[in-house]
Design a protein around this motif. Sequence first.
Motif, PDB file in Angstrom:
ATOM      1  N   PRO A  25      95.880  37.261 -12.681  1.00 38.22           N
ATOM      2  CA  PRO A  25      94.951  36.229 -12.772  1.00 38.22           C
ATOM      3  C   PRO A  25      93.927  36.390 -14.126  1.00 38.22           C
ATOM      4  O   PRO A  25      93.914  37.505 -14.683  1.00 38.22           O
ATOM      5  CB  PRO A  25      93.868  36.642 -11.614  1.00 38.22           C
ATOM      6  CG  PRO A  25      94.820  37.182 -10.656  1.00 38.22           C
ATOM      7  CD  PRO A  25      95.806  37.928 -11.615  1.00 38.22           C
ATOM      8  N   LEU A  26      93.242  35.698 -14.564  1.00 37.11           N
ATOM      9  CA  LEU A  26      92.256  35.537 -15.809  1.00 37.11           C
ATOM     10  C   LEU A  26      90.773  34.890 -15.550  1.00 37.11           C
ATOM     11  O   LEU A  26      91.146  33.873 -15.020  1.00 37.11           O
ATOM     12  CB  LEU A  26      93.000  35.327 -16.919  1.00 37.11           C
ATOM     13  CG  LEU A  26      92.280  35.237 -18.215  1.00 37.11           C
ATOM     14  CD1 LEU A  26      91.737  36.827 -18.565  1.00 37.11           C
ATOM     15  CD2 LEU A  26      92.843  34.580 -19.422  1.00 37.11           C
ATOM     16  N   LEU A  27      89.847  35.561 -15.627  1.00 36.76           N
ATOM     17  CA  LEU A  27      88.559  34.849 -15.456  1.00 36.76           C
ATOM     18  C   LEU A  27      88.238  34.596 -17.092  1.00 36.76           C
ATOM     19  O   LEU A  27      88.297  35.540 -17.861  1.00 36.76           O
ATOM     20  CB  LEU A  27      87.403  35.703 -14.931  1.00 36.76           C
ATOM     21  CG  LEU A  27      86.132  35.683 -15.071  1.00 36.76           C
ATOM     22  CD1 LEU A  27      85.871  34.031 -14.194  1.00 36.76           C
ATOM     23  CD2 LEU A  27      85.142  36.455 -14.744  1.00 36.76           C
ATOM     24  N   ILE A  28      87.814  33.290 -17.346  1.00 42.36           N
ATOM     25  CA  ILE A  28      87.515  32.782 -18.389  1.00 42.36           C
ATOM     26  C   ILE A  28      86.029  32.346 -18.529  1.00 42.36           C
ATOM     27  O   ILE A  28      85.652  31.269 -17.959  1.00 42.36           O
ATOM     28  CB  ILE A  28      88.396  31.715 -18.934  1.00 42.36           C
ATOM     29  CG1 ILE A  28      89.774  32.138 -19.048  1.00 42.36           C
ATOM     30  CG2 ILE A  28      87.970  31.343 -20.647  1.00 42.36           C
ATOM     31  CD1 ILE A  28      90.813  31.176 -18.230  1.00 42.36           C
ATOM     32  N   ARG A  29      84.960  33.067 -18.869  1.00 39.75           N
ATOM     33  CA  ARG A  29      83.768  32.674 -18.976  1.00 39.75           C
ATOM     34  C   ARG A  29      83.521  31.747 -19.980  1.00 39.75           C
ATOM     35  O   ARG A  29      83.960  31.769 -21.421  1.00 39.75           O
ATOM     36  CB  ARG A  29      82.800  33.938 -19.203  1.00 39.75           C
ATOM     37  CG  ARG A  29      82.632  34.907 -18.447  1.00 39.75           C
ATOM     38  CD  ARG A  29      82.143  34.453 -17.097  1.00 39.75           C
ATOM     39  NE  ARG A  29      81.768  35.601 -15.925  1.00 39.75           N
ATOM     40  CZ  ARG A  29      81.436  35.231 -14.936  1.00 39.75           C
ATOM     41  NH1 ARG A  29      81.283  34.008 -14.474  1.00 39.75           N
ATOM     42  NH2 ARG A  29      81.484  36.140 -13.862  1.00 39.75           N
ATOM     43  N   ASN A  30      82.753  30.818 -19.573  1.00 40.75           N
ATOM     44  CA  ASN A  30      82.261  29.612 -20.856  1.00 40.75           C
ATOM     45  C   ASN A  30      83.516  29.076 -21.316  1.00 40.75           C
ATOM     46  O   ASN A  30      83.813  28.973 -22.638  1.00 40.75           O
ATOM     47  CB  ASN A  30      81.310  30.304 -21.817  1.00 40.75           C
ATOM     48  CG  ASN A  30      80.413  28.975 -22.385  1.00 40.75           C
ATOM     49  OD1 ASN A  30      80.400  28.003 -21.707  1.00 40.75           O
ATOM     50  ND2 ASN A  30      80.171  29.354 -23.573  1.00 40.75           N
ATOM     51  N   ALA A  31      84.324  28.657 -20.568  1.00 36.56           N
ATOM     52  CA  ALA A  31      85.732  28.068 -20.946  1.00 36.56           C
ATOM     53  C   ALA A  31      85.693  26.671 -21.527  1.00 36.56           C
ATOM     54  O   ALA A  31      86.271  26.199 -22.686  1.00 36.56           O
ATOM     55  CB  ALA A  31      86.771  27.807 -19.851  1.00 36.56           C
ATOM     56  N   ILE A  32      84.793  26.043 -21.352  1.00 32.02           N
ATOM     57  CA  ILE A  32      84.236  24.805 -21.821  1.00 32.02           C
ATOM     58  C   ILE A  32      82.687  24.764 -22.063  1.00 32.02           C
ATOM     59  O   ILE A  32      81.972  24.628 -21.244  1.00 32.02           O
ATOM     60  CB  ILE A  32      84.713  23.478 -21.139  1.00 32.02           C
ATOM     61  CG1 ILE A  32      86.030  23.501 -20.727  1.00 32.02           C
ATOM     62  CG2 ILE A  32      84.260  22.189 -21.914  1.00 32.02           C
ATOM     63  CD1 ILE A  32      86.484  22.192 -20.076  1.00 32.02           C
ATOM     64  N   PRO A  33      82.267  25.404 -22.991  1.00 30.86           N
ATOM     65  CA  PRO A  33      80.917  25.383 -23.291  1.00 30.86           C
ATOM     66  C   PRO A  33      79.970  24.119 -23.155  1.00 30.86           C
ATOM     67  O   PRO A  33      80.349  23.213 -23.577  1.00 30.86           O
ATOM     68  CB  PRO A  33      80.698  25.707 -24.873  1.00 30.86           C
ATOM     69  CG  PRO A  33      82.026  26.373 -25.304  1.00 30.86           C
ATOM     70  CD  PRO A  33      83.028  25.504 -24.391  1.00 30.86           C
ATOM     71  N   GLY A  34      79.000  24.177 -22.712  1.00 27.01           N
ATOM     72  CA  GLY A  34      78.129  23.081 -22.164  1.00 27.01           C
ATOM     73  C   GLY A  34      78.639  21.994 -21.507  1.00 27.01           C
ATOM     74  O   GLY A  34      78.389  20.693 -21.545  1.00 27.01           O
ATOM     75  N   PHE A  35      79.650  22.493 -20.580  1.00 26.60           N
ATOM     76  CA  PHE A  35      80.231  21.628 -19.574  1.00 26.60           C
ATOM     77  C   PHE A  35      79.476  20.630 -18.417  1.00 26.60           C
ATOM     78  O   PHE A  35      78.412  21.387 -18.106  1.00 26.60           O
ATOM     79  CB  PHE A  35      81.498  22.141 -18.996  1.00 26.60           C
ATOM     80  CG  PHE A  35      82.187  21.698 -18.029  1.00 26.60           C
ATOM     81  CD1 PHE A  35      83.298  20.377 -18.483  1.00 26.60           C
ATOM     82  CD2 PHE A  35      81.985  21.470 -16.607  1.00 26.60           C
ATOM     83  CE1 PHE A  35      84.101  19.772 -17.712  1.00 26.60           C
ATOM     84  CE2 PHE A  35      82.692  20.630 -15.776  1.00 26.60           C
ATOM     85  CZ  PHE A  35      83.747  19.810 -16.171  1.00 26.60           C
ATOM     86  N   VAL A  36      79.725  19.455 -18.602  1.00 25.50           N
ATOM     87  CA  VAL A  36      78.885  18.630 -17.734  1.00 25.50           C
ATOM     88  C   VAL A  36      79.833  17.961 -16.748  1.00 25.50           C
ATOM     89  O   VAL A  36      81.099  17.315 -17.338  1.00 25.50           O
ATOM     90  CB  VAL A  36      78.124  17.534 -18.616  1.00 25.50           C
ATOM     91  CG1 VAL A  36      77.429  16.575 -17.402  1.00 25.50           C
ATOM     92  CG2 VAL A  36      77.028  18.160 -19.274  1.00 25.50           C
ATOM     93  N   SER A  37      79.639  18.165 -15.517  1.00 25.73           N
ATOM     94  CA  SER A  37      80.625  17.504 -14.538  1.00 25.73           C
ATOM     95  C   SER A  37      81.047  16.069 -14.636  1.00 25.73           C
ATOM     96  O   SER A  37      79.983  15.383 -14.785  1.00 25.73           O
ATOM     97  CB  SER A  37      80.255  17.646 -13.172  1.00 25.73           C
ATOM     98  OG  SER A  37      81.076  17.334 -12.184  1.00 25.73           O
ATOM     99  N   PRO A  38      82.172  15.557 -14.703  1.00 24.81           N
ATOM    100  CA  PRO A  38      82.119  14.167 -14.783  1.00 24.81           C
ATOM    101  C   PRO A  38      82.274  13.485 -13.551  1.00 24.81           C
ATOM    102  O   PRO A  38      82.268  12.093 -13.672  1.00 24.81           O
ATOM    103  CB  PRO A  38      83.813  13.961 -15.027  1.00 24.81           C
ATOM    104  CG  PRO A  38      84.298  15.607 -14.527  1.00 24.81           C
ATOM    105  CD  PRO A  38      83.340  16.341 -14.708  1.00 24.81           C
ATOM    106  N   ILE A  39      81.718  14.173 -12.444  1.00 26.70           N
ATOM    107  CA  ILE A  39      81.651  13.359 -11.215  1.00 26.70           C
ATOM    108  C   ILE A  39      80.402  14.351 -10.115  1.00 26.70           C
ATOM    109  O   ILE A  39      80.794  15.357 -10.264  1.00 26.70           O
ATOM    110  CB  ILE A  39      83.048  13.134 -10.253  1.00 26.70           C
ATOM    111  CG1 ILE A  39      82.772  12.308  -9.107  1.00 26.70           C
ATOM    112  CG2 ILE A  39      83.725  14.687 -10.084  1.00 26.70           C
ATOM    113  CD1 ILE A  39      84.030  11.876  -8.615  1.00 26.70           C
TER     114      ILE A  39
END
Length: 384
Positions: A25-39
């Motif tokens: 496993p791998l934890l990726i912090r802030n994988a998509i900066p500023g992410f806003v949910s599409p739904i």
Amino acid sequence: MAKPFTHLGNMPVEEFLRDYWQQKPLLIRNAIPGFVSPISGEELAGMALEETVESRLVLENGSEGPWQLRTGPFSEEDFLSLPRSHWTLLVQAVDQWLSEVAALKEHFRFIPDWRLDDVMISYAADKGSVGPHFDYYDVFLLQAEGKRLWHQGAKANDDSPRVEGTPLNILRDFEAENSWLLEPGDMLYLPPQFSHWGIAEGPCTTISIGFRAPSAATILEDLAAELAQGLPQHLRYSDPGIAPARHPAEIDPASIIRLQEQLSSWLQQPHKVAQWLGAVMTEVKYPETVALDAGDAEDWRTQLSAGATLVLNPGSRCAFCREPQTLFVDGEPYSAPLPFIERFCENRVITQMDTDNFPELAANDGLIDQLVSQGSLIYPPEDF
């Protein structure tokens, strides 16, 4: 348009594929900066009202016992009757219906397209989860809204004890080896069989990008039947040069080794293996949704000449092989020029330029006619 990840956090994808993919496993912090949910959770619940959408509800303490599973479509009354906590709504293949969700798949094109399954999205009330479990596939868990606490345990398999009295595969004995609290934009990668348990801390939405792989049983059963069709009758078990039998009734180790070697030689049909793999890995998951669009673009020649485009149905899949040169769409093989195949599988769009460059595509009952008639090629949906 989203672009494939070059890094997961600070890690180059090459390092991820070498050291983590299908390994740990791998934890990726802030994988998509500023992410806003599409739904939103409300929109996801609205999708679960539709008959054409596969959806499930998991209640940790349902009226029929612990870890109750309900399948959609649901009604508004179903949602109004839910408790305040400890439940989860899961909706499959949201990428087939929302372009913003489909766009997320572009991030993962550093892995072959034909390995991608679909994008499942879950909305959980406070403390909602689907229990400790494991999957047989790789998955990236992208936190979209709210917070979820993920516990990751050891690898599990078919022999791992399950909780009785529920159709869900809830692990009876689960011990966390790692725990992480994910916030929007954070992502957790889990290889196959690693046990995990995600628990919502307040209402939250999680996006699951899963990857498909045929099981060994499927490969042996299905591929063997495919390869056997091309083998001549004169190919049989043979044993020239054997030594005299010491025990006539014994199937000795040398005979077993000899058969394994012969099986290996019979499997040496790379073109047929490629055809089988291409067909299996592009099989459409929800054929009924693709079939609904069959024939809707029958006037495509006029529309293309007027500047319109045809696109691959969001519910369809495509891939290609160079040897033998084949385009695969929704589990079927097609012949087409390689430059067109490469471009179409990359962009999944057909324009007038394609028919100008390759007139055979536009022939009556040609490739485009066939893909339009089965619903694999459509005009771009409004949402797409």
